[in-house]
Design an enzyme around this catalytic site. Structure first.
Site, mmCIF file in Angstrom:
data_model
loop_
_atom_site.group_PDB
_atom_site.id
_atom_site.type_symbol
_atom_site.label_atom_id
_atom_site.label_comp_id
_atom_site.label_asym_id
_atom_site.label_seq_id
_atom_site.Cartn_x
_atom_site.Cartn_y
_atom_site.Cartn_z
ATOM 1 N N HIS A 194 -0.935 -1.532 -0.923
ATOM 2 C CA HIS A 194 -1.638 -2.825 -0.792
ATOM 3 C C HIS A 194 -2.639 -2.846 0.373
ATOM 4 C CE1 HIS A 194 1.615 -5.182 -3.251
ATOM 5 N NE2 HIS A 194 1.174 -4.097 -3.859
ATOM 6 N N GLU A 226 -4.785 -11.911 -10.932
ATOM 7 C CA GLU A 226 -5.634 -13.109 -10.915
ATOM 8 C C GLU A 226 -7.108 -12.784 -10.759
ATOM 9 O OE1 GLU A 226 -4.408 -15.371 -7.501
ATOM 10 O OE2 GLU A 226 -2.542 -16.054 -8.460
#
Lengths: 139, 375
Positions: free
Chosen positions: B153, B246
């Protein structure tokens, strides 16, 4: 193939939609919905009939180097060796010990091309390169 | 003389021959061809255009190369930045300064080792001498604080807006709750001047303890970022938890909710936090993907050459291995098109070329181009 993927997809979508509806009852179903059928067709890359090729530099260059090495080894700015040039290529051939030529080892040891070794994909191309080198890397 | 003639011949032939058609597809009455431009590289994380004929691309393993679109020739550049290549980290995105022709600046995002076992997301720039094929000195314009021992990440794409500000995302680094904390950089979108200075109109400049580089927060792992010149909108796409990828419209100072609200669930199956999907003061995504596609790049195609793509979000999917198209208009409920499924490759970056065609890179070390027409 496409059919298989579609069924897997439908199964996935079905599984997901069930999970979602039971949890939060969205006003609209927002999971994946395809717009249209898109027909994909892979283009067969012409496979080379190495059997019928004479073992000379031109054929090695046009069939092995051009398809698998050109992006890095062709042209004036390319990495060494310049595999589009006979003399430059010969510098990586050991005429006193053909089978230990760096040109051959680089491919047979799986170091070339760096991230997708030819050895693991195109055994016939490697065999043709080997046969050409062992016969003295003729022009 | 004979040699010269021969050289001329090969030049003529290689011009046409290097782009190898590998797939064609049909949508309605329109046909498209996918051509392979280069092959044999590592994971091609970022692709950008220096000019009409020259692509620059980064490999996760730390190499940066150019690809000459006239000859198909790749060239390894010299004097590369030091990167920490492990897990999801390595050399990440690349961007070319809008005024590259004058200043020669190239920007990269990368995983940087700060101290033993601790790494973080950083942004560096250097001048590129295109003829020499060499960078001058690399200079970090941003290093995210703090560093972590996790190796996932990191984010992060990097873009410029029309005023020359630089935007990029830093992932949550696996520290979910910190995405809501304004005193760390992880889980944030960052906005800077092109030399790393902090713009005085950034939203949290006057907020005590908040880091002044932050533009928006509550992000999980943003790996798609696109500045739409047509509208001035900044769009971001992030890897969510399962079923929670998203697309967001990123605006100054806003909170995008992670990990407090999300439409996804943990990959282990459990709910995230209290399982909320909305809360006041937190932004809703424009769209979330069910199932997850694992998007790693985002583009709004504003060209006209590929009709199927016009005015759509285009994103590369890693896990579901395809190129995803979804209309901007009513994006939340719009249908999707999935392309390039037959390649069976993780699609990493996607760009609109200066020629109006779409360029796609993959984890298998290839760059493809999509054009309209048939063979």
């Amino acid at each position: 193939m496409l059919y298989l993927r579609l069924t897997v997809l439908i199964a996935l979508v079905a599984a997901c939609s069930r999970a979602i509806i039971s949890e939060r009852e969205p006003a609209q179903s927002l999971e994946y919905r395809s717009c249209q059928v898109i027909k994909e067709e892979m283009i067969e890359v012409r496979t080379v009939d190495y059997e019928s090729l004479e073992k000379n530099f031109q054929n090695v260059k046009d069939n092995v180097f051009k398809n698998h090495c050109a992006s890095c080894h062709f042209g004036p700015d390319a990495y060494l060796p310049h595999l589009d040039d006979y003399a430059a290529t010969l510098e990586y051939v050991n005429l006193n010990s053909l089978s230990t030529s760096r040109l051959l080892l680089s491919v047979e040891k799986g170091t070339m091309p760096p991230s997708s070794p030819l050895m693991s994909r195109e055994k016939e191309a490697v065999a043709f390169l080997r046969a050409w080198v062992l016969e003295g890397a003729q022009r | 003389m004979k040699n010269l003639f021969f050289l001329g011949l090969t030049l003529v032939f290689s011009f046409a021959a290097y782009a190898q058609p590998v797939m064609q597809f049909k949508a309605g009455n329109d046909s498209y061809v996918v051509e392979k431009l280069t092959d044999g590289h590592g994971i091609i994380w970022g692709v950008e255009f220096i000019n009409n004929d020259l692509i620059i691309f980064t490999e996760k393993n730390g190499r940066i190369q150019t690809l000459d679109l006239k000859t198909g020739q790749a060239r390894l550049l010299k004097n590369l930045p030091q990167v920490y290549d492990a897990g999801q980290g390595g050399l990440l995105d690349v961007a070319v300064h809008p005024e590259f022709a004058q200043n020669n600046f190239v920007y990269v995002t990368y995983a940087k080792r700060l101290s033993a076992g601790k790494h973080t997301t950083a942004v560096a720039r250097a001048r590129l001498d295109v003829n020499e094929g060499s960078f001058d000195k690399w200079e970090d314009i941003f290093v995210a604080r703090p560093a972590f021992s996790t190796s996932h990440h990191y984010g992060s794409r990097i873009v410029f807006d029309k005023d020359g500000y630089v935007y990029f995302g830093v992932g949550d680094r696996g520290q979910q709750d910190l995405a809501q904390n304004l005193n760390v950089h992880n889980g944030k979108m960052i906005r800077l001047f092109d030399d790393g200075r902090i713009p005085q109109d950034n939203p949290f400049i006057g907020t005590p303890e908040a880091l002044p580089e932050i533009w928006s927060y509550g992000h999980r792992n943003p790996q798609g970022l696109f500045y739409d010149k047509k509208t001035g909108n900044l769009y971001e796409q992030e890897h969510g938890p399962k079923g929670g990828d998203e697309i967001n419209l990123v605006e100054k100072g806003k909170n995008y909710g992670w990990p407090v609200i999300t439409y996804g669930r943990e990959y282990s199956g459990g709910q995230v936090g209290r399982g909320e999907t909305t809360r006041s003061g937190m932004e809703q995504p424009l769209k979330y993907f069910v199932p997850s596609i694992a998007p790693s790049s985002l583009l709004v195609y504003r060209g006209t050459k590929l009709k199927l793509f016009t005015d759509k979000f285009v994103s590369g999917a890693l896990a579901l291995q395809h190129l995803n198209l979804v209309a901007l208009k009513d994006v939340a409920t719009a249908c999707e098109d999935r392309l390039l499924i037959g390649l069976n490759e993780r699609i990493r970056d996607v760009k609109q070329g200066l020629d109006g065609l779409v360029y796609v890179s993959s984890d298998d070390g290839r760059i493809y181009r999509i054009r309209a027409g048939s063979l």
